[in-house]
Design an enzyme around this catalytic site. Sequence first.
Site, PDB file in Angstrom:
ATOM      1  N   ASP A 154       3.587  19.631 -29.999  1.00 48.39           N
ATOM      2  CA  ASP A 154       2.714  19.214 -28.794  1.00 48.39           C
ATOM      3  C   ASP A 154       3.175  19.920 -27.712  1.00 48.39           C
ATOM      4  O   ASP A 154       2.330  19.819 -26.673  1.00 48.39           O
ATOM      5  CB  ASP A 154       2.676  17.684 -28.631  1.00 48.39           C
ATOM      6  CG  ASP A 154       2.236  16.825 -29.832  1.00 48.39           C
ATOM      7  OD1 ASP A 154       1.557  17.352 -30.762  1.00 48.39           O
ATOM      8  OD2 ASP A 154       2.745  15.720 -29.842  1.00 48.39           O
ATOM      9  N   ARG A 196       1.737  21.944 -39.209  1.00 43.92           N
ATOM     10  CA  ARG A 196       3.192  21.541 -38.754  1.00 43.92           C
ATOM     11  C   ARG A 196       4.189  22.011 -39.688  1.00 43.92           C
ATOM     12  O   ARG A 196       5.215  22.252 -39.527  1.00 43.92           O
ATOM     13  CB  ARG A 196       3.234  19.956 -38.249  1.00 43.92           C
ATOM     14  CG  ARG A 196       3.203  19.119 -39.647  1.00 43.92           C
ATOM     15  CD  ARG A 196       3.292  17.681 -39.238  1.00 43.92           C
ATOM     16  NE  ARG A 196       3.717  16.929 -40.442  1.00 43.92           N
ATOM     17  CZ  ARG A 196       4.083  15.591 -40.239  1.00 43.92           C
ATOM     18  NH1 ARG A 196       4.157  15.092 -38.978  1.00 43.92           N
ATOM     19  NH2 ARG A 196       4.230  14.851 -41.153  1.00 43.92           N
ATOM     20  N   MET A 243      -3.901  17.587 -34.462  1.00 43.28           N
ATOM     21  CA  MET A 243      -2.815  16.374 -34.467  1.00 43.28           C
ATOM     22  C   MET A 243      -1.975  16.266 -33.293  1.00 43.28           C
ATOM     23  O   MET A 243      -1.331  17.120 -32.757  1.00 43.28           O
ATOM     24  CB  MET A 243      -1.915  16.493 -35.742  1.00 43.28           C
ATOM     25  CG  MET A 243      -0.472  15.463 -36.096  1.00 43.28           C
ATOM     26  SD  MET A 243       0.253  15.985 -37.414  1.00 43.28           S
ATOM     27  CE  MET A 243      -0.602  15.118 -38.537  1.00 43.28           C
TER      28      MET A 243
END
Length: 410
Positions: free
Chosen positions: A153, A328, A196
């Site tokens: 993030d 990820r 995500m």
Amino acid sequence: MSVRRVALLTAGGFAPCLSSAVGGLIQRYTEVAPDVEIIAYKHGYQGLLTGDYMTVTDEVRKGAGLLHQYGGSPLGNSRVKLTNIKDLIKRGLVPDDGTDPLAYAAERLTSDGVDVLHTIGGDDTNTTAADLAAHLEKTGHHLVVVGLPKTIDNDIVPIKQSLGAQTAAEQGARFAANVIAEHNAGSRMLIIHEVMGRNCGWLTAATAREYRAWLDTRQWLPEFGLSRAAWEIHGCYVPEIELHIDAEAQRLKQVMDTVGNVNLFISEGAGVADIVEQMEAAGEDVPRDAFGHVRLDEINPGAWFGKQFAAKLGAEKVLVQKSGYFSRSAPANEFDLQLIKKMTDLAVDSALAGTPGVIGNDEDHGEELRPIEFDRIAGHKAFDFRQEWFTTLLQEIGQGWPEAQHPGGQ
């Protein structure tokens, strides 16, 4: 200071840096302090609490470079919060006898003879390690904690760029390219690419930027159904900008009528407040994890957005696809490999010098790469959506300037 034994620990969700960061730390210690013993706790704080670890042997040192080629973590991860006693007891990680988990973990580090702990994780992972060090100081055991910032993030305060985030954006764009190829699998398709992350404004925006950069490299044949307009992003929604669904639906309905499909990039956290409000108003229990965070995979924001937009756009089919696990778990790209090298080298040097902190380019110190004080580390850094590259992106896809469209956005 004298360092005899070092422990490594990866925790939280995966990011495209964990394996490489572990490899980089092992390589740096082998280079500058080969006599220091290295152990690695398995599955984050879970392994620390249970005393479950691997030892870095000479054979592992020789092969550490292989770890740069892979995603995931060779050590394994888990989402364990040392202050959530109820959850720890439920998992069987601490005894149900009034034991303080922080003290329990600190005692484990002492019995394992750890002088330096390297944590590779987000803000919770690293600040928890600092709490452990502070607790150990009271018992006379000096532990140096040097963390590395991991989060796709890119939302750790005050760190400019967290490890793995750029790779995740690149991989998310690669994922989206295949998903958006589905735009004419039927007529009037609504495709939602769900990125995500709880506070992934930066990642959603950066993924959109990477995807549109890929579009710029393509050749098109609109005369025969191959047009950029159909492959374009038509909306990009991040948590930091208030979304007015009715107004957006009017705009996107015109796109659907003209182009024949609509493609949206949506942050997984963009509609959470609205969904939670609806669930609570209906008397439903909101699922939360050990950290008190809403379980995004259970409330399913992407499906919620799809339901909100589908009828308003006259969509005949809705496709919601999440790129998170694909992104990820990827190996680090060249950008992140270079950043990992710089950070792991400094992490080892700082540990040997007895200087604790989280390694990162400190935005409050001229973006200098340094060990940042733990009391300055925080999560949920908001994405600055007023940056020129992002406002230009919104304008080019027809969404408009965020200030004008969403005057209440923060």
